[in-house]
Motif scaffolding. Structure first.
Motif, short mmCIF file in Angstrom:
data_model
loop_
_atom_site.label_atom_id
_atom_site.label_comp_id
_atom_site.label_asym_id
_atom_site.label_seq_id
_atom_site.Cartn_x
_atom_site.Cartn_y
_atom_site.Cartn_z
N GLU A 188 8.24 67.47 39.77
CA GLU A 188 6.74 67.00 40.25
C GLU A 188 6.98 66.46 41.55
O GLU A 188 5.95 66.04 42.29
CB GLU A 188 6.30 66.02 39.36
CG GLU A 188 5.85 66.42 37.82
CD GLU A 188 4.52 67.26 38.09
OE1 GLU A 188 3.88 67.04 39.18
OE2 GLU A 188 4.24 68.10 37.05
N GLN A 193 4.35 68.81 32.38
CA GLN A 193 3.88 70.16 32.94
C GLN A 193 4.55 71.37 32.39
O GLN A 193 3.60 72.27 31.68
CB GLN A 193 4.05 70.22 34.45
CG GLN A 193 3.78 71.36 35.22
CD GLN A 193 2.25 71.70 35.21
OE1 GLN A 193 1.55 70.47 35.52
NE2 GLN A 193 1.70 72.76 35.46
N LYS A 198 3.42 71.44 28.28
CA LYS A 198 2.09 72.02 28.01
C LYS A 198 1.88 73.42 28.43
O LYS A 198 1.06 74.20 27.79
CB LYS A 198 1.01 70.94 28.88
CG LYS A 198 1.09 71.03 30.22
CD LYS A 198 0.09 70.07 30.87
CE LYS A 198 -0.13 70.10 32.45
NZ LYS A 198 -1.34 69.27 32.79
N ARG A 225 8.70 58.44 37.26
CA ARG A 225 9.28 59.24 38.40
C ARG A 225 10.09 58.09 39.35
O ARG A 225 9.47 57.13 39.38
CB ARG A 225 8.05 59.77 39.38
CG ARG A 225 7.33 60.84 38.55
CD ARG A 225 6.00 61.12 39.21
NE ARG A 225 5.29 62.06 38.47
CZ ARG A 225 4.12 62.87 39.01
NH1 ARG A 225 3.75 62.74 40.17
NH2 ARG A 225 3.64 63.54 37.99
N ARG A 260 -2.46 78.05 36.81
CA ARG A 260 -1.18 78.22 37.10
C ARG A 260 -0.60 79.62 37.27
O ARG A 260 -1.43 80.63 36.91
CB ARG A 260 -0.42 77.83 35.73
CG ARG A 260 -0.80 76.68 35.02
CD ARG A 260 -0.91 75.40 35.69
NE ARG A 260 -1.35 74.08 35.23
CZ ARG A 260 -1.42 73.01 35.61
NH1 ARG A 260 -1.11 72.53 36.86
NH2 ARG A 260 -1.96 72.02 34.77
N1 ASP Z 1 1.56 67.89 36.37
C1 ASP Z 1 0.69 67.46 37.28
C2 ASP Z 1 1.05 65.99 37.70
O1 ASP Z 1 1.49 65.33 36.90
C3 ASP Z 1 -0.71 67.63 36.87
C4 ASP Z 1 -0.98 69.06 36.70
O2 ASP Z 1 -1.34 70.20 37.35
O3 ASP Z 1 -1.58 69.21 35.33
O4 ASP Z 1 0.77 65.68 38.86
#
Ligand code: ASP
Length: 471
Positions: free
Chosen positions: A168, A192, A195, A214, A371
């Motif tokens: 990320e 991410q 999902k 993070r 995506r």
């Molecule tokens: N994974 C991205 C984030 O955490 C959000 C997304 O694109 O669904 O910022």
């Protein structure tokens, strides 16, 4: 007599009854033989009156009080209190836990107390009304999100915490593996990839109240972990995700009494936003609206997919080996018109991604994208960033594989829950929106982590600590 515990907010309806109250001593006033004690539970507080008793109660002690609910004479009614029409004539009381002198006061809003101290004694700090209200509002907000999503047939799924680097754009927190010397898990920067794999699995509509971790440079207002409402949907286009999120956000914000500037969130392109506001986060409220606690949401779309690597940012340098790195999310797709040039790696600076950010009151409230669901498109993204074939396979080979066994077109978003709660509560620090946030220097609330571990633990983990040389 009511033997069972009565919650304090219901006392005004129980005049003439003997009740058992349980709670905390909010205030105590001794008037010679008579002692007044305000007892507080999660529903409110009420005045209890004792004759020649309760002298031994200290503020914030936990008590059980058996007493008679009496109507107050008209002129004694306290209009500022929801239980101001009654008081409790104490018959008996028991101290369940006696409080010694408190390190911090819990009445008042607490802003004047040093934050480190508030966080050290967070279990006391959370007793203040302001914090109790925010915690309850947060819970209600999450409930409203869930209710909306369940109505739309979303499925709540949990994804792993011990995983592989999730890309990320921040540094990873890593966890050693006792059974695999020299190997490490990464804590998820977001769900991410999982999902998206749930989309491959045919879940179609996913959400999760997800914890993300993070290792970012700490700024005044940011900890290492945060909570996001994470969403992913199959067979959707950008406008579908945006519409679902907009409806959901409006319904949840209203459920907790929030006020919205716009019923339809305005949409700006990245270029427009930069031209108009000088940034891709902006505040659309008037001064008056700011004072009224209004939330002004807006969308920003049409972001550049890539940017030049900021050499001062270690995570960017690691991800952008070619000098290019992603602006938002490497798993996004370019807009359909730009897929060809993306695959060829041409005019990289001009590639636009199907990314949409939700902005609120000058903050980024959320972000998501449609995506890449084709292996060649995803691979091209990592090639543009300068990944070798080997690095691509070890980093995202599992995604490429999944994208070759029937992955539907999909897209999603994540909303920052802490930030939304902060804005709804009218607070200016994220820490006010989290039960146990970290201090500004990265220490955990109440407990003193990070901490040293024993030699034995280190040996078990095959880890040797090399201390930095003193400068
Ligand atoms: N994974 C991205 C984030 O955490 C959000 C997304 O694109 O669904 O910022």
């Amino acid at each position: 007599m009511l033997e069972e515990r009565t919650v304090i907010s219901s006392t005004p309806k129980l005049i003439g009854e003997t009740v058992v109250l349980k709670g905390w001593v909010a205030t105590k006033r001794d008037h010679g033989k008579i002692t007044f004690v305000d007892v507080r539970d999660y529903t409110g507080s009420v005045q209890c009156v004792g004759f020649q008793m309760m002298g031994d109660l200290t503020p914030e002690s936990v008590v059980s009080i058996t007493g008679l609910v009496k109507a107050r004479p008209e002129r004694m009614v306290n209009k500022d209190s929801e239980t101001g029409t009654v008081e409790i004539e104490v018959k008996e009381y028991t101290i369940l836990n006696k409080a010694k002198e408190l390190p911090i006061q819990v009445d008042g809003d607490g802003y004047e107390i040093k934050e480190e101290v508030r966080l050290k004694y967070r279990y006391l700090d959370l007793r203040r009304e302001r914090m109790r209200k925010t915690l309850r509002m947060r819970s209600k907000l999450i409930q409203a999100f869930r209710e909306y999503l369940f109505k739309q047939e979303f499925v709540e799924v949990e994804t792993p915490l011990l995983t592989l680097a999730t890309k990320e754009g921040a540094r990873d927190f890593i966890v050693p593996s006792r059974f695999n010397p020299g190997k490490f898990y990464a804590l998820p920067q977001s769900p991410q990839q999982y999902k998206q794999l749930l989309m491959t699995a045919g879940v179609e509509n996913y959400f999760q109240v997800a914890r993300c971790i993070r290792d970012e440079d700490l700024r005044a207002d940011r900890g290492f972990e945060f909570t996001q409402l994470d969403i992913e949907m199959s067979f959707v286009e950008q406008k579908d995700v945006m519409q679902t999120v907009e409806e959901m956000t409006k319904s949840a914000v209203k459920a907790v009494g929030g006020k919205l500037k716009d019923e339809t969130f305005p949409v700006f392109t990245y270029e427009e936003a930069i031209k108009k506001f000088g940034a891709d986060k902006f505040d659309l409220r008037t001064e008056q609206e700011k004072e009224a606690g209004v939330l002004a949401f807006a969308w920003v779309v049409s972001f550049p997919f890539f940017k030049k690597v900021d050499t001062a940012d270690a995570a960017e340098v690691a991800d952008g080996k070619s000098g290019w790195t992603f602006t938002h999310n490497p798993f996004s797709t370019p807009i359909p018109e730009h897929v060809e040039q993306h695959l060829k790696g041409e005019s990289i600076e001009k590639i636009v991604t199907a990314q949409y950010d939700l902005v609120c009151n000058g903050y980024e409230a959320g972000g998501g994208s449609i995506r890449a669901h084709r292996a060649d498109v995803l691979k091209a993204t990592f090639k543009i960033m300068g990944y070798s074939e080997e690095e691509i396979q070890s980093g995202i080979g599992h995604m490429l594989e999944a994208f070759e066994v029937g992955t539907p077109p999909h897209g999603g978003i994540a909303l920052g829950l802490d930030r939304l709660v902060m804005l709804l509560a009218g607070e200016t620090s994220l820490r006010e929106a989290i039960a146990f946030p970290m201090t500004a220097s990265g220490k955990t609330a109440v407990m003193d982590a990070p901490a040293e571990v024993s030699e034995k633990q280190l040996t078990e983990l095959h880890i040797k600590v090399v201390m930095p040389k003193e400068k």
